[in-house]
Write an enzyme that holds these catalytic residues in place. Structure first.
Site, PDB file in Angstrom:
ATOM      1  NE  ARG A 106      -3.762   0.892   2.090  1.00  0.00           N
ATOM      2  CZ  ARG A 106      -4.950   1.131   2.644  1.00  0.00           C
ATOM      3  NH1 ARG A 106      -5.056   1.976   3.654  1.00  0.00           N
ATOM      4  NH2 ARG A 106      -6.035   0.526   2.201  1.00  0.00           N
ATOM      5  CG  HIS A 133      -8.443   0.414  -2.551  1.00  0.00           C
ATOM      6  ND1 HIS A 133      -7.660  -0.642  -2.134  1.00  0.00           N
ATOM      7  CD2 HIS A 133      -9.096   0.850  -1.422  1.00  0.00           C
ATOM      8  CE1 HIS A 133      -7.824  -0.832  -0.834  1.00  0.00           C
ATOM      9  NE2 HIS A 133      -8.686   0.054  -0.385  1.00  0.00           N
ATOM     10  CD  GLN A 136     -12.977  -0.920  -0.299  1.00  0.00           C
ATOM     11  OE1 GLN A 136     -12.111  -0.738   0.523  1.00  0.00           O
ATOM     12  NE2 GLN A 136     -14.209  -1.261   0.015  1.00  0.00           N
ATOM     13  CG  ASP A 229     -13.015   7.591  -0.945  1.00  0.00           C
ATOM     14  OD1 ASP A 229     -12.952   7.270   0.260  1.00  0.00           O
ATOM     15  OD2 ASP A 229     -11.997   7.704  -1.672  1.00  0.00           O
ATOM     16  CB  CYS A 270     -13.839   2.182   0.423  1.00  0.00           C
ATOM     17  SG  CYS A 270     -13.126   3.838   0.553  1.00  0.00           S
ATOM     18  NE  ARG A 315     -11.063  -4.196   1.094  1.00  0.00           N
ATOM     19  CZ  ARG A 315     -10.058  -3.383   1.460  1.00  0.00           C
ATOM     20  NH1 ARG A 315     -10.278  -2.373   2.266  1.00  0.00           N
ATOM     21  NH2 ARG A 315      -8.827  -3.565   0.990  1.00  0.00           N
TER      22      ARG A 315
HETATM   23  N1  NVA Z   1      -9.451   7.541  -1.324  1.00  0.00           N
HETATM   24  C1  NVA Z   1      -9.115   7.062   0.003  1.00  0.00           C
HETATM   25  C2  NVA Z   1      -9.442   5.603   0.128  1.00  0.00           C
HETATM   26  C3  NVA Z   1      -9.175   5.023   1.494  1.00  0.00           C
HETATM   27  C4  NVA Z   1      -9.476   3.564   1.580  1.00  0.00           C
HETATM   28  C5  NVA Z   1      -7.634   7.321   0.245  1.00  0.00           C
HETATM   29  O1  NVA Z   1      -6.826   7.038  -0.654  1.00  0.00           O
HETATM   30  O2  NVA Z   1      -7.290   7.804   1.326  1.00  0.00           O
HETATM   31  N1   CP Z   2     -11.120   0.743   2.811  1.00  0.00           N
HETATM   32  C1   CP Z   2      -9.845   0.674   3.219  1.00  0.00           C
HETATM   33  O1   CP Z   2      -8.914   0.410   2.429  1.00  0.00           O
HETATM   34  O2   CP Z   2      -9.660   0.844   4.545  1.00  0.00           O
HETATM   35  P1   CP Z   2      -8.262   0.990   5.294  1.00  0.00           P
HETATM   36  O3   CP Z   2      -7.643   2.287   4.842  1.00  0.00           O
HETATM   37  O4   CP Z   2      -8.620   0.990   6.755  1.00  0.00           O
HETATM   38  O5   CP Z   2      -7.386  -0.180   4.928  1.00  0.00           O
END
Ligand code: NVA
Ligand code: CP
Length: 329
Positions: A106, A133, A136, A229, A270, A315
């Site tokens: 990540r 993602h 997800q 989101d 998400c 998830r």
């Molecule tokens: N768009 C958000 C998704 C988090 C799961 C981010 O990248 O922070």
């Molecule tokens: N939806 C998601 O990816 O959550 P986290 O950032 O908690 O992993």
């Protein structure tokens, strides 16, 4: 279907049949978990979980899924490892792929996870980048399929910031699975033209449609799923909030939007979400901008139209399917 050895970097790399295979496998593994049937078929294997951004769901899903499959896991973040500061991604991954059977990443750009895959001898899984993602997406597709009994023809509306990882990923997922994707947002936040063109080409094969509108009421009419989101994502500057609030406030998911969509529509997110004052960022926004709720109202989030916790649970089952399919075959 044999996906052994494949990387899982973005849904664009998979056919609709392969995506369906992941979903079927996840449903089967979920069923086994619910019935208490042991499925530790990857005993003896180990996975590395690299997080350059924070996480609750993705990290815990990988750790629990690895354990259920009988695997060991190691969590690494940039603070506790040499990654980035003293050792390049390419060197790190060449070391880790000697120790581990799979590597999750990540972080920031999609190029990084692609570089990891290029240098790795073992499967690399994308646990979120700025662009995509994909784990997800499997969770969300499984949740929609469980709720509506199908994916094809589902009217999926995405509101808010459609030009980052979630908006991009949903547009791809809908195109692949023959769903009708509509981004309902200020046109500054539409996905990049190149990705839109790619998705339109895929849609022409699958029967999906790809649509954009700035009209919140026209765009959400008849939607099966209303999804959003957070408006400022991880890695973006805090200074972005003022402009996002100004641009995206007409696209907050409210009960009026849900009612406009129709009585059987559901709300998805998400997570994490700023729907109340239960977070420090939420409270800062309240202090600076006077808002109690941001991308979705608390009323919608807490309503029985909201399936966000089913989505979050999935998830784990879908990440398990990704590891199982790419490590076991
Ligand atoms: N768009 C958000 C998704 C988090 C799961 C981010 O990248 O922070
Ligand atoms: N939806 C998601 O990816 O959550 P986290 O950032 O908690 O992993």
């Amino acid at each position: 279907m044999n996906l052994k050895g494949r990387d899982f970097l973005k849904l664009l790399d998979f056919t609709p049949e392969e995506i369906t295979y992941f979903l079927d496998l996840a449903a089967d593994l979920k069923d086994k978990k619910k019935k208490g049937i042991l499925h530790d078929e990857l005993k003896g294997k180990n996975v590395a979980l690299i997080f350059e951004k924070t996480s609750t769901r993705t990290r815990c899903a990988f750790e629990v899924a690895a354990k259920d499959l009988g695997m060991g896991s190691t969590f690494l973040n940039p603070t506790d490892s040499q990654i980035g500061k003293k050792e390049s991604i390419a060197d790190t991954v060449r070391v880790l792929s000697r120790f581990y059977d799979g590597i999750e990443y990540r972080g920031f750009s999609q190029d990084i996870v692609q570089t990891m895959a290029d240098y790795s001898d073992v499967p690399v899984w994308n646990g979120l980048t700025d662009e995509f993602h994909p784990t997800q997406m499997l969770a969300d597709l499984l949740t929609i399929r469980e709720h509506f009994g199908r994916l094809k023809g589902i009217n999926f509306v995405y509101m808010g910031d459609a030009r980052f990882n979630m908006g991009n990923s949903y547009m791809v997922a809908c195109a692949k699975m023959g769903m009708n994707f509509t981004a309902v947002t200020n046109k500054k936040y539409y996905p990049a033209k190149e990705l839109i063109d790619t998705c339109k080409e895929i849609a022409a094969q699958t029967g999906a449609t790809i649509n954009f509108t700035e009209d919140a009421m026209a765009g959400t009419k008849g939607a099966d799923v209303i999804c959003t989101d957070i408006w400022v994502s991880m890695g973006e500057p805090e200074s972005a909030w003022a402009e996002r609030i100004k641009d995206l406030s007409p696209y907050r998911v409210t009960m009026d939007i849900m009612n406009n969509a129709g009585p059987d529509s559901v709300f998805m997110h998400c997570l994490p979400s700023f729907h109340d004052l239960g977070t420090s960022i939420g409270r800062e926004i309240k202090e600076k901008f006077g808002l109690d709720e941001i991308e979705v109202t608390n009323e919608v989030f807490e309503s029985d139209r909201s399936i966000v916790f089913d989505e979050a649970e999935n998830r784990m089952h879908t990440i398990k399917a990704v590891m199982y399919a790419t490590l076991k075959g």
